[in-house]
Enzyme design. Structure first.
Site, PDB file in Angstrom:
ATOM      1  N   GLY A   1      42.935  34.716  45.290  1.00 50.46           N
ATOM      2  CA  GLY A   1      42.186  35.837  45.855  1.00 50.46           C
ATOM      3  C   GLY A   1      42.639  36.374  47.189  1.00 50.46           C
TER       4      GLY A   1
ATOM      5  N   GLU B   1      44.835  28.623  43.138  1.00 54.34           N
ATOM      6  CA  GLU B   1      45.411  29.472  42.068  1.00 54.34           C
ATOM      7  C   GLU B   1      45.883  30.801  42.633  1.00 54.34           C
ATOM      8  OE1 GLU B   1      42.151  30.059  39.386  1.00 54.34           O
ATOM      9  OE2 GLU B   1      41.974  27.933  38.896  1.00 54.34           O
TER      10      GLU B   1
ATOM     11  N   GLY C   1      47.929  34.072  43.604  1.00 50.84           N
ATOM     12  CA  GLY C   1      48.924  34.887  42.912  1.00 50.84           C
ATOM     13  C   GLY C   1      49.455  35.947  43.868  1.00 50.84           C
ATOM     14  N   ARG C   2      48.643  36.988  44.056  1.00 50.52           N
ATOM     15  CA  ARG C   2      49.083  38.168  44.804  1.00 50.52           C
ATOM     16  C   ARG C   2      49.712  37.856  46.160  1.00 50.52           C
ATOM     17  NH1 ARG C   2      46.387  43.159  44.510  1.00 50.52           N
ATOM     18  NH2 ARG C   2      44.614  41.997  43.681  1.00 50.52           N
TER      19      ARG C   2
ATOM     20  N   TYR D   1      42.370  51.114  40.277  1.00 48.70           N
ATOM     21  CA  TYR D   1      41.514  50.601  41.373  1.00 48.70           C
ATOM     22  C   TYR D   1      41.611  51.453  42.637  1.00 48.70           C
ATOM     23  CZ  TYR D   1      43.145  46.493  38.683  1.00 48.70           C
ATOM     24  OH  TYR D   1      43.548  45.623  37.701  1.00 48.70           O
TER      25      TYR D   1
ATOM     26  N   CYS E   1      50.698  61.960  31.074  1.00 50.04           N
ATOM     27  CA  CYS E   1      49.719  62.995  30.735  1.00 50.04           C
ATOM     28  C   CYS E   1      48.297  62.495  30.917  1.00 50.04           C
ATOM     29  CB  CYS E   1      49.956  63.468  29.310  1.00 50.04           C
ATOM     30  SG  CYS E   1      51.595  64.165  29.151  1.00 50.04           S
ATOM     31  N   GLU E   2      47.959  62.191  32.132  1.00 50.17           N
ATOM     32  CA  GLU E   2      46.620  61.749  32.525  1.00 50.17           C
ATOM     33  C   GLU E   2      46.381  62.293  33.926  1.00 50.17           C
ATOM     34  OE1 GLU E   2      44.346  59.712  30.994  1.00 50.17           O
ATOM     35  OE2 GLU E   2      45.594  59.173  29.276  1.00 50.17           O
TER      36      GLU E   2
HETATM   37  N1  LLP Z   1      42.441  32.587  39.362  1.00 55.75           N
HETATM   38  C1  LLP Z   1      41.728  33.317  38.488  1.00 55.75           C
HETATM   39  C2  LLP Z   1      40.772  32.649  37.619  1.00 55.75           C
HETATM   40  C3  LLP Z   1      41.915  34.709  38.424  1.00 55.75           C
HETATM   41  O1  LLP Z   1      41.186  35.431  37.579  1.00 55.75           O
HETATM   42  C4  LLP Z   1      42.866  35.328  39.275  1.00 55.75           C
HETATM   43  C5  LLP Z   1      43.085  36.775  39.224  1.00 55.75           C
HETATM   44  C6  LLP Z   1      43.602  34.507  40.154  1.00 55.75           C
HETATM   45  C7  LLP Z   1      43.358  33.147  40.179  1.00 55.75           C
HETATM   46  C8  LLP Z   1      44.653  35.064  41.088  1.00 55.75           C
HETATM   47  O2  LLP Z   1      44.105  35.931  42.023  1.00 55.75           O
HETATM   48  P1  LLP Z   1      45.020  36.509  43.233  1.00 55.75           P
HETATM   49  O3  LLP Z   1      45.370  35.342  44.147  1.00 55.75           O
HETATM   50  O4  LLP Z   1      46.227  37.092  42.638  1.00 55.75           O
HETATM   51  O5  LLP Z   1      44.149  37.499  43.900  1.00 55.75           O
HETATM   52  N2  LLP Z   1      45.045  43.493  38.483  1.00 55.75           N
HETATM   53  C9  LLP Z   1      44.304  43.383  39.715  1.00 55.75           C
HETATM   54  C10 LLP Z   1      44.037  41.959  40.105  1.00 55.75           C
HETATM   55  C11 LLP Z   1      43.319  41.178  39.016  1.00 55.75           C
HETATM   56  C12 LLP Z   1      43.083  39.737  39.393  1.00 55.75           C
HETATM   57  C13 LLP Z   1      42.657  38.952  38.202  1.00 55.75           C
HETATM   58  N3  LLP Z   1      42.437  37.559  38.454  1.00 55.75           N
HETATM   59  C14 LLP Z   1      45.070  44.141  40.814  1.00 55.75           C
HETATM   60  O6  LLP Z   1      46.103  44.717  40.516  1.00 55.75           O
HETATM   61  O7  LLP Z   1      44.620  44.196  41.954  1.00 55.75           O
END
Ligand code: LLP
Length: 393
Positions: A241, A279, A281-282, A319, A345-346
């Site tokens: 997150g 967990e 990611g981003r 978003y 085309c959106e």
């Molecule tokens: N753990 C779970 C259970 C999740 O659902 C997610 C992301 C993460 C970890 C990783 O979250 P992060 O550290 O990446 O924030 N497509 C959207 C983001 C969707 C996130 C979905 N879940 C965007 O482009 O902003």
């Protein structure tokens, strides 16, 4: 002190230390291309892994599943957070072991659960009592053990876009606290189901460390209560997150952001005895890539019509996400506010309604920043447009 990810030298844009216009795919530009700098990822893996309290980082594969990127995580000894059989199989193909996977997701199917149990993956994060009943039945039928985490919804107000908040009331994600006792009953009745972890993920693109702290404090008390009943409960999964500031590219500020989060966690988790899992990611991959694209037409004086569209980066149309743009070459010192639109085309295929760039001409190349997370992994062939090639510097 600051260290900018993007700089101009002799009017040419540098991405970290790379002069973008020297890259062959850009020199001989044909169509949009996604350009990665792996070192930006390795650096952040090191930041996160230096957190001494962290037992394991399970990288959220949904943010980016390129094999070369997954390899960086594998080589650093990390695990994966996955959300489908497709992601599990891809992770296995990339050399991860079953013991590396946390399997999350709200709608795990019977074949997905069977595969996870047959392969003895590290942990299934359960999202509802109904899912836990299904897991318990499958484990009994196969007479195989399964390690589960309960992913609960801590109900925390998260300052992020509602589409990427997961701790709202009535969210489809996580188990409501009132439904946890039902899960505990299912676990108590089946010795094959080992309750290993309390897990929570409050949403994505969250910048304020205090929000994470609040969720950890709430869940820590809950964990300690549960632990009195379940000696198997040893893991505490704080989810992902952490976001980045899409409007600024100061790498020192990113480092400070990570350290502030670490300090907030450390304060909350003082004297707390559990294996901490993350967990993220981003935060680790978002900065690592840029999209190169070309202005096809200039319309209505200040509208730049690009060859890059929402099929290759859905985030702005989905978003209202901000992605910064830069001119690949600075041909003028004069700044102009442009709208930037894609070819799809959106009507929502718009990146900016008004964004300042140096004066731009048709066929000029532009650079869209922060495309390493949730860009390629969400791309589609809509309008039968190509999904862009990815290259590594
Ligand atoms: N753990 C779970 C259970 C999740 O659902 C997610 C992301 C993460 C970890 C990783 O979250 P992060 O550290 O990446 O924030 N497509 C959207 C983001 C969707 C996130 C979905 N879940 C965007 O482009 O902003």
């Amino acid at each position: 002190m600051s260290r900018d990810l993007f700089t101009y030298q002799n009017n040419e844009l540098y991405f970290a230390d790379a002069k973008l216009s020297d890259i062959p795919a850009i020199k001989n530009y044909q169509e949009p291309v996604l350009v990665y700098q792996k070192s930006l990822i390795s650096e952040r893996i090191t930041w996160v892994k230096s957190w001494t309290k962290l037992k394991q980082l399970h990288f959220a594969m949904k943010s980016n599943y390129h094999p070369e990127i997954l390899k960086l995580f594998k080589d650093a000894g990390c695990g994966l957070d996955v959300v489908s059989l497709g992601e599990i199989k891809h992770g296995l193909e990339c050399g991860f072991k079953p013991s590396d996977f946390i399997f999350s997701g709200v709608a795990k199917t019977i074949p997905e659960i069977e595969f996870a149990i047959d392969n003895q993956i590290f942990q299934i994060n359960v999202e509802s009592p109904a899912e836990l009943r299904r897991i318990s039945d499958i484990a009994s039928k196969k007479n195989k053990k399964v390690s589960v985490g309960l992913r609960v919804n801590p109900l925390i107000e998260t300052p992020t876009h509602p589409y990427i908040s997961t701790a709202l009331k009535d969210s489809k994600f996580g188990i409501d606290l009132e439904a946890v006792p039902e899960c505990l009953d299912i676990i108590k009745k089946n010795p094959l189901v080992e309750f290993k972890c309390l897990s929570f993920h409050i949403g994505s693109q969250i910048l304020d460390p205090l929000v994470f702290k609040e969720s950890v404090e709430k869940m820590k008390t809950y964990f300690l209560d549960l632990k009195k009943q379940f000696s198997t409960l040893t893991r505490f999964d704080v989810g992902g997150g952490l976001g980045i500031d899409y409007k600024s590219h100061d790498l020192i500020a990113d480092f400070d952001r990570w350290n502030n989060l670490k300090a907030a966690y450390d304060e909350s988790l003082k004297n707390f005895d559990a294996d901490i899992l993350s967990e993220l990611g981003r935060f680790i991959v978002a900065r690592s890539a840029v999209f190169i694209c070309q202005v096809q037409y200039i319309k209505n004086k200040n509208m730049l019509v690009l060859d890059l569209g929402m099929n290759n980066n859905m985030r702005p149309s989905l978003y209202q996400a901000h992605h910064h743009f830069y001119n690949l070459k600075k041909n003028s010192s004069n700044q102009v506010n442009y709208s930037l639109v894609g070819p799809i085309c959106e009507s929502s295929d718009v990146f900016h309604r008004s964004f300042p760039l140096f004066e731009t001409k048709e066929m000029d190349l532009l650079v869209m920043a922060d495309c390493g997370a949730y860009v390629r992994s969400m791309a589609s062939n809509y309008n039968l447009k190509n999904i862009a090639q990815e290259i590594f510097i």
